[in-house]
Write a protein that holds these residues in place. Structure first.
Motif, PDB file in Angstrom:
ATOM      1  N   GLY A  94       0.803  -1.214   0.000  1.00 39.03           N
ATOM      2  CA  GLY A  94       0.000   0.000   0.000  1.00 39.03           C
ATOM      3  C   GLY A  94       0.836   1.264   0.000  1.00 39.03           C
ATOM      4  N   PRO A  95       0.179   2.418  -0.061  1.00 35.35           N
ATOM      5  CA  PRO A  95       0.883   3.694  -0.126  1.00 35.35           C
ATOM      6  C   PRO A  95       1.374   4.186   1.232  1.00 35.35           C
ATOM      7  CG  PRO A  95      -1.470   4.068  -0.224  1.00 35.35           C
ATOM      8  CD  PRO A  95      -1.287   2.576  -0.238  1.00 35.35           C
ATOM      9  N   ASP A  97       0.990   7.091   2.554  1.00 36.05           N
ATOM     10  CA  ASP A  97       0.041   7.930   3.279  1.00 36.05           C
ATOM     11  C   ASP A  97      -1.191   7.170   3.740  1.00 36.05           C
ATOM     12  OD1 ASP A  97      -1.115   7.556   0.801  1.00 36.05           O
ATOM     13  OD2 ASP A  97      -1.355   9.688   0.333  1.00 36.05           O
ATOM     14  N   ASP A  98      -1.228   5.860   3.556  1.00 34.50           N
ATOM     15  CA  ASP A  98      -2.312   5.050   4.092  1.00 34.50           C
ATOM     16  C   ASP A  98      -2.147   4.923   5.607  1.00 34.50           C
ATOM     17  OD1 ASP A  98      -4.517   2.827   3.539  1.00 34.50           O
ATOM     18  OD2 ASP A  98      -3.038   1.951   4.900  1.00 34.50           O
ATOM     19  N   ALA A  99      -3.260   5.016   6.338  1.00 37.80           N
ATOM     20  CA  ALA A  99      -3.183   5.032   7.801  1.00 37.80           C
ATOM     21  C   ALA A  99      -2.533   3.771   8.356  1.00 37.80           C
ATOM     22  CB  ALA A  99      -4.579   5.194   8.391  1.00 37.80           C
ATOM     23  N   THR A 100      -2.783   2.626   7.716  1.00 33.22           N
ATOM     24  CA  THR A 100      -2.196   1.375   8.189  1.00 33.22           C
ATOM     25  C   THR A 100      -0.788   1.182   7.667  1.00 33.22           C
ATOM     26  OG1 THR A 100      -4.362   0.308   8.387  1.00 33.22           O
ATOM     27  CG2 THR A 100      -2.453  -1.131   8.201  1.00 33.22           C
ATOM     28  N   TYR A 101      -0.603   1.309   6.360  1.00 29.49           N
ATOM     29  CA  TYR A 101       0.708   1.067   5.771  1.00 29.49           C
ATOM     30  C   TYR A 101       1.743   2.096   6.236  1.00 29.49           C
ATOM     31  CZ  TYR A 101      -0.612  -2.745   2.669  1.00 29.49           C
ATOM     32  OH  TYR A 101      -1.007  -3.973   2.176  1.00 29.49           O
ATOM     33  N   ASP A 137       3.668   0.987  -2.261  1.00 32.80           N
ATOM     34  CA  ASP A 137       2.937   0.730  -3.516  1.00 32.80           C
ATOM     35  C   ASP A 137       3.783  -0.116  -4.461  1.00 32.80           C
ATOM     36  OD1 ASP A 137       0.330   1.638  -3.458  1.00 32.80           O
ATOM     37  OD2 ASP A 137       0.878   3.697  -3.938  1.00 32.80           O
TER      38      ASP A 137
END
Length: 221
Positions: A94-95, A97-101, A137
């Motif tokens: 994932g990216p 800026d994703d809350a989890t990643y 990503d």
């Protein structure tokens, strides 16, 4: 300061933990630490889950999931030797800026040393260089769950670790006490029940192998 005031103990050797977790530490060598005589050659840093909690500032299923993702990935890639920082590439599905990643990537980086372009560039000749070894990503996962890949730069061997967050125990109604705890209106019983359930979920992540899938990836990328 009055005679009845107890001064803050600024010399406490460790944090006054209110909870204990049962999980093996991660042992990982660091060539820069060895070169600069922080560690004896061949001796590893010992990274505990509590160290990751310090880096995150809290303990939760995301932090414990990141710890186990790193631990399982490294154990699988290095079954017969200690992993070495600067020889481990990390790829997040994932990216940034994703809350989890974003959170998980930062904690996995803390353990492995793998970093983006702002990471440590190594000593003379690039010894221990960890720049551009963390990529977000990086691939399309087969699952919507948090997924990371770890690759040995010396052999190219790659493993994928998926964290099945939907299978983590939900904790029940006791977790609803969090807002009262934040507001300072929770009773001691409510605080204790919340802590028991919350840390029980964290321990489940640290203990239950079924929450993770580890797969060897052939010929990637």
């Amino acid at each position: 300061m009055s005679e009845n005031t107890t001064p803050t103990d600024t010399n406490r050797p460790d944090s006054n933990w209110a909870v204990e977790y049962d999980v093996e530490p991660i042992r990982i060598r660091d060539p820069v630490a060895e070169a600069l005589a922080v560690l004896e050659p061949g001796d590893p840093f010992v990274v505990t889950y509590e160290d990751v909690v310090k880096a995150a500032g809290h303990s939760c299923p995301t932090a414990s999931g990141a710890y186990r993702i790193a631990q399982l990935g490294l154990n699988t890639l290095f079954p017969d030797k200690l992993p070495v920082r600067s020889e481990i590439e990390v790829f997040a599905a994932g990216p940034h800026d994703d809350a989890t990643y974003g959170v998980m990537g930062r904690l996995v980086s803390y353990v492995t040393g793998a970093a983006q372009e702002d990471g440590f560039g190594g000593l003379a000749g690039g010894h221990g260089d960890r720049q551009n070894m963390l990529t977000f990503d990086a691939f399309d996962p087969d699952s919507a769950d948090p997924t990371f890949r770890f690759r040995r730069s010396d052999t190219g061997e790659t493993v994928e670790v998926t964290y099945h967050v939907g299978d983590v125990p939900d904790g029940g109604p006791a977790l609803g006490n969090l807002q009262q705890i934040i507001d300072g209106t929770a009773s001691e019983e409510e605080r204790e029940l919340f802590a028991e359930v919350w840390h029980g979920r964290v321990q489940a992540v640290l203990s239950e192998e079924s929450l993770f899938t580890v797969t060897t990836i052939e010929h990637w990328p």
